[in-house]
Design an enzyme around this catalytic site. Structure first.
Site: not given
Ligand code: FEO
Length: 407
Positions: A164, A225
């Site tokens: 993350d 992400h």
């Molecule tokens: Fe902590 Fe992108 O999940």
């Protein structure tokens, strides 16, 4: 579903989620991505999966490169379900030789999916796994931001698969930092830090110090992400250093909700008082600004002035929402005050002040309360409150910088 080679024999095989608009309370007006990476070597290895509804996208992208059943190892850097939601189906499909995770990762996977028959291979910080020509070195990052979180580093490619950390909630057709507008990129990265990692800032500093101590050379950062940092991975590391120190500028936020615009008039007067002392300000109406955008604005703001009228002996619901959200994120090094109008009981300013005190926000006064509609002298008091807050903010700036770990 084309994959993208980000380094020789390393592919992005993730999914774009253009339509998600809420990430447990964090507004995502531009969607997000769930990044997964496939390494082709003697042992073919998949790093992380995607949110469950995007499982087929992941499989289709992998299938453009190899038969997914040829994957030998599945590395789970993080168990939160936006990354592990497809793990049960992927394990079923590929039958991996190893499911690689941290000690806390194994625990969390068992607690999520209840499959103690998976071929777990538990790794701790500093342990390595040979894939063939490439090696993976693991770095546990407990509580960044879950107990199971870890990063994977491939030294042959100087590539950090950072889970993350260093990510953004931003769906784009571009995959690299040099393909997007930097101002927008850093705005998304800052919002992500402010909403997800702010409370773990001391740990962020420790991990950054540990990475420096280990002498890890980083040529590319590939988070779970958003975009991949290939042009300037140092830029986002420096930003994390700055954000984790919670360094702020000559900036104040005046945040309020209002019933009949009395508290709004007070907010405007507070803002003018701030500016008169040389502190820039933004006025944010809680009905028009999402909590997660306000928290992003707080990241580089030194002063917070919060206003609410009194309603039913309490505060407006959206002010309570913000205070609850803020408390969890533990903003540090702020000064502030409260203000608000009332009709007969007038508890709001006291309630907000107490909440701010609990967050260790340095209050400059007991705040300003105005009955029903403000007169000129009431607005003068609000202007003076703005000046007081500004002077306190500027005094913080001139105080000796506190000694911080890793700085
Ligand atoms: Fe902590 Fe992108 O999940």
């Amino acid at each position: 579903m084309a994959p993208l080679e980000i380094k020789k024999d390393i592919y992005w095989v993730g999914a774009l989620d253009w339509n998600v608009r809420d990430f447990h309370g964090y507004s995502t007006p531009k969607g997000t991505t769930y990044n997964a990476y496939l390494v082709i070597d003697e042992k073919i290895t998949l790093f992380d999966t995607v949110k469950k509804p995007f499982k087929n996208t992941l499989i289709e992208r992998i299938s453009e490169i190899i038969d997914p059943k040829k994957i030998d190892y599945l590395v789970v850097n993080h168990v939160e379900m936006d990354h592990s939601g497809s793990v049960p189906d992927i394990v079923e499909l590929i039958g991996p030789e190893k499911v690689v995770c941290s000690p806390m990762g194994k625990k969390a996977l068992l607690e999520h999916y209840h499959r103690d028959d998976w071929p777990f291979h538990v790794v701790e910080t500093g342990q390595t796994l040979k894939l063939g020509k490439k090696t993976v070195s693991f770095l546990e990052t407990r509580m960044l931001h879950w107990p199971d979180s870890m990063m994977s580093y491939i030294p042959e490619d100087k590539l950090l698969l950072s889970s993350d950390a260093f990510g953004e909630h931003w769906a784009t057709s571009q995959r690299f930092d040099d393909e997007v507008e930097p101002v927008e990129l850093y705005a998304h990265a800052a919002k992500y830090y402010a909403n997800i990692l702010l409370l773990y800032s001391p740990l962020v500093q420790k991990v950054l110090a540990k990475v420096a101590e280990m002498g890890i050379e980083i040529d590319m950062i590939a988070p779970d992400h958003g975009i991949v940092w290939r042009k300037d991975p140092g830029g986002i590391i420096r930003a994390y250093q700055r954000w984790s120190r919670q360094e702020s500028g000559r900036k104040a936020l005046v945040i309020y909700d209002t019933m009949w615009q009395a508290t709004e008039l007070m907010a405007n007067a507070v803002g003018e008082g701030l500016k008169s002392e040389g502190v820039d300000f933004k006025i944010l109406n809680l009905k028009l600004n999402h909590r997660s955008d306000i928290v992003a604005e707080m990241l580089d703001s030194r002063a917070l002035v919060l206003g609410s009228p009194t309603i039913n002996n309490g505060i407006m619901p959206m002010v309570g929402d913000l205070l609850t959200y803020m408390k969890g994120l533990r903003p540090a090094g702020k000064v502030g005050a409260a203000f608000g109008s009332y009709g007969w009981s007038g508890e709001a300013v006291k309630i907000i002040s107490e909440a701010m005190r609990e967050m260790n926000i340095n209050l400059v006064s007991e705040g300003v309360r105005v009955k029903y509609s403000p007169r000129k002298e009431d607005l003068d008091k609000c202007f003076e409150l703005g000046r007081q807050v500004a002077r306190a903010a500027l005094a913080v700036e001139t105080a000796p910088a506190p000694k911080r770990p890793g700085s």
